[in-house]
Design a protein around this motif. Sequence first.
Motif, mmCIF file in Angstrom:
data_model
loop_
_atom_site.group_PDB
_atom_site.id
_atom_site.type_symbol
_atom_site.label_atom_id
_atom_site.label_comp_id
_atom_site.label_asym_id
_atom_site.label_seq_id
_atom_site.Cartn_x
_atom_site.Cartn_y
_atom_site.Cartn_z
ATOM 1 N N GLN A 121 0.603 -1.015 0.265
ATOM 2 C CA GLN A 121 0.021 0.447 0.003
ATOM 3 C C GLN A 121 0.607 1.348 0.251
ATOM 4 O O GLN A 121 0.594 2.501 -0.563
ATOM 5 C CB GLN A 121 -1.082 -0.120 1.513
ATOM 6 C CG GLN A 121 -1.967 -0.543 0.906
ATOM 7 C CD GLN A 121 -3.404 -1.506 2.796
ATOM 8 O OE1 GLN A 121 -1.872 -0.506 3.329
ATOM 9 N NE2 GLN A 121 -3.568 -1.720 2.652
ATOM 10 N N GLN A 155 3.561 1.438 -1.112
ATOM 11 C CA GLN A 155 4.457 2.084 -2.849
ATOM 12 C C GLN A 155 3.472 3.085 -3.250
ATOM 13 O O GLN A 155 3.989 3.525 -4.591
ATOM 14 C CB GLN A 155 4.829 0.746 -2.942
ATOM 15 C CG GLN A 155 6.536 0.258 -2.282
ATOM 16 C CD GLN A 155 6.419 -1.410 -2.619
ATOM 17 O OE1 GLN A 155 5.748 -2.026 -2.912
ATOM 18 N NE2 GLN A 155 7.823 -0.981 -3.069
ATOM 19 N N ASN A 156 2.369 2.522 -3.115
ATOM 20 C CA ASN A 156 0.989 2.955 -4.229
ATOM 21 C C ASN A 156 1.293 4.688 -3.471
ATOM 22 O O ASN A 156 0.022 5.221 -4.020
ATOM 23 C CB ASN A 156 -0.637 2.661 -3.635
ATOM 24 C CG ASN A 156 -0.125 1.267 -4.712
ATOM 25 O OD1 ASN A 156 1.027 1.219 -5.540
ATOM 26 N ND2 ASN A 156 -1.262 0.442 -3.695
ATOM 27 N N GLU A 157 1.117 4.926 -2.338
ATOM 28 C CA GLU A 157 0.583 6.157 -1.463
ATOM 29 C C GLU A 157 2.492 7.222 -1.994
ATOM 30 O O GLU A 157 2.088 8.430 -2.105
ATOM 31 C CB GLU A 157 0.506 5.692 -0.301
ATOM 32 C CG GLU A 157 -0.806 5.475 -0.146
ATOM 33 C CD GLU A 157 -0.672 4.568 1.753
ATOM 34 O OE1 GLU A 157 -0.294 4.977 1.878
ATOM 35 O OE2 GLU A 157 -1.413 3.783 1.535
#
Lengths: 412, 544
Positions: free
Chosen positions: A289, A291-293
């Motif tokens: 998660q 890494q997406n943010e």
Amino acid sequence: MKKDVLIVGGGITGLSLSWELSCLGINSILVEKAPFLGGHVSQFACKATETCQKCGACLLEDCLSKLAGAECSDILVNSTIDSFREASRKFNALILQRQSQVINEKCDDCGLCSKVCPVEGALLRPSLDSRLYISNNKCLKSLGIQCEACAQICPQGAIELAEKTKEIKIEASAVAVCTGFTPFDASRKPRLGYQRVPGVLTTLELDSLLRTGNFEPLLPADELKSVAFIQCVGSRDAKSGANYCSRICCGVSIRLARLLKNKYPQAESTIFYMDTQTFEREFDKTFGQAQNEMTFVRAMPAEIRSGEDGRPEVTYHGNDDTKQKVAFDLVILSIGIGPRDPDLPRSFPTLWNNRDGFIGSDDIDVSGGHPGIFVAGANQGPKSITDCVSQSILAASQIKKYLDRVKMGEQL
Amino acid sequence: MNRRVTESVFLKGNYRVRDQISNRALILGGDEYGIQIADLLKRNGFEATIFVGFRDAHPSSPTLDVIKGKIEKITGFIGDFNVAIRTSTDLHEIRFGFIIAAQPAHRRSKTSSFGAAGLNKVYNLSEFKQFLDSSGRSLLNNDRNWRHIAFFFDLKGSSEVSQFDILLSVLDRLEMLDQVQSYIFTRNVKVASGGLEARYRYHRQHGVVFFKFDETEPRIVQDGKNLIIEFVEPLLREEMELTPDIIVIDEILSPADSLEPILNLIPSAHVSAPYLQPESTRFNGVETQKAGIYAVGPARGAFDQESLKADVEAVMISLFKAMPQLSDFTPKLVAHVDHDKCTFCLTCVRLCPHGAIGFHSRPEVDPLSCKACGVCVVECPMGAIEMRCGDVVPPTTEKPLLYGAGFKGHGRIKLFLCARSGLQAASRINSSLLSDVEICELTCAGSLSPNFLLKCFRDGVAGIIVAGCFKGNCASIYGSTLADERVAQVSRTLEQAGIDPKRLEFVYVAGNTPSLIVEAIFKVKGRVGDLNQFQFPDSHDGTT
């Protein structure tokens, strides 16, 4: 005063240990140098976004409210251990307690006292949302100089100054040293620009700024668009004397980045790192998660300077083997946990030094190298808040075992 | 505490009195740590039985009480668990006081993710470690002619620190062999534990080659008898090949899968499954949602040796804390089911986050497991459950959920604060900001009923703020989430009744976020503005 256990240090470990001991019916007295309890944790922000991020900072409040109702735990703030003596398995300590204080019920936070006080840091707030305290190490009155500026100006009469120190004699069967850590001094790494380049902060500073819920003193909220986190400042760095991983910083940075994103949706974070450390169970999910943010860059920046537009500029060796220069609105140095001199009297028994330069044993064990002396918390090695609480449970168990043995010995 | 009060409670028969408290603990798992716990408990006056599954090894200690089989079902509460165990011969029903889940971690091999399952040159890390340990000095002869050993770590799913510890001790052993060259293929090295960084650095400086990958991961290709690792060298960015003699791959650790019967015992455990302990900082040491059940190491998601060692003693401490409660029956606030009103819908049994409500011909609350969160009180459709403290029943049935309405002053704005978060935060707020609000303490935000909120408005309160713990931080797992939903529900009702729903506000807070409460107070105060107290329209008397 006779007590079973003398706890040195009123941070999260000491407080939690005091509570655990009281659950077991063991009397303890806690001695804290500062005028307030909680140590470093009292400056940390709650990192919750929509959901709790499990940083554990609120455990302090939990612990304090539990202790308020505990019967067998005494707490002395503003106190130092003046002398220490061991005689036939008993430890005798002389505690000096300074008496000056701000009476919370009367204080209305007008701020006049802080304006007239001639010494910086003598009237202090551990965090911006906290009440006011008198730091007896700095207050002139406590040091024997006739200064009563704050007491005279206070319209509420909320400041009580006292010259005298109270002496308290304590006889304890065991001592727990929970004196906590020293955060790494980032100015020891001059190329990272701390205190030289505007816009470069440490995680600790950002944390206490965020605690108040607004950032305005630093940067208008809508101007905060890019933030860089530099990992491993003062950890995993043998040259700085920190040949260990500080364990907490990966978690701290990811949580802070999320908190910033939550408060300032336009703020994009970039994390410069060596290796990410597992800090939560099901780490893959958390990290996926994250890494997406935010952006993760595996590089240790070579230097941070003030760029042309006045923003801090990070220079690093990029993925494509070229020198990269990127400017950010804020650069946060994720500083490590360093050992701390427990500041005990000279007559205190010598404590073990462990492999990473902290005190106490190498293992999770809390023995301190001398019978009856225990070392727990972040002074034994880098620990998160929850680790400290877990270790205080272990310490309570081992102290109980020791006290039982001592009692058996007495009966024999 | 007041023992006489308790006795009178028990004489009245308000609670199900246990005839006898069992001090026997059932320890699931018979490895080193299970045995340590059993020893420790025995030395401290408890009795211990170790349970192992059919396929597990029998614990080596001869003095221990061991039972081998399969757990069919567990029922009951702290001090009085009933465990049905099917052994090879019979089905036994045994009574235990405590249950301690201390099984070793389940190791799942990663070999199949690399398409290398069953290849004879590919080992799992723990197998390889075992092999090195058992081969002793004979390893020094290097009769297998190993030259190049490749290790895969933290690839295809992240690895635990304890795995890196094992990897480093394997490297320690291999260092004794002259001709062996080790290569580590990894994403991240995991050094977040005492001494590991120094050991990692040592091996790096003494010839072990580390490749750290970001996007691409190495592949294993079989070429006849040889295994080839194809990878893009991360620094040079060139495609490379390595033909090692063997490949050692680390494993994924997870809790033992035999925790099922225990997970079924705690309604809220589905939130934390497969782990027994919720991932919340409220649960320290080995405590779980349910009293009397303790999770050691892997069962709570901690796989490193240090946590395991600490957990062994934490079990002891938890039992010590539980025992006086068991023997004294200290009066405390607990839920109480009125059996005349109960219609056996079992909502309470399904919802109690602490697994404190059981069904023995009728729902019964176990006073020792009940944490007084009040979730059942509000959710009971018949209003058959209320909170009682010892034999003292709160005076008015109007306010069954509130006890000790705190602080001072009866303001126009009411604050309902969870004692674990909101109340702590409010105690940090400067009293001048709280001058015209009234603060009511709740054991958990989950104990606030929608009806009560509506009644407050009917009684002339201008605005209400409800504060509960952030999601994931609630000590009753979903107490604050339920509160949030209820507040939303009341807001809709208010809107239908023609009352501005913005008078009601729910905030998620923590003990150290007083600013969030202050913010909410200002927000609601601003909305309420100079409005006078208003009248509820007659047709909506707030009991809907």
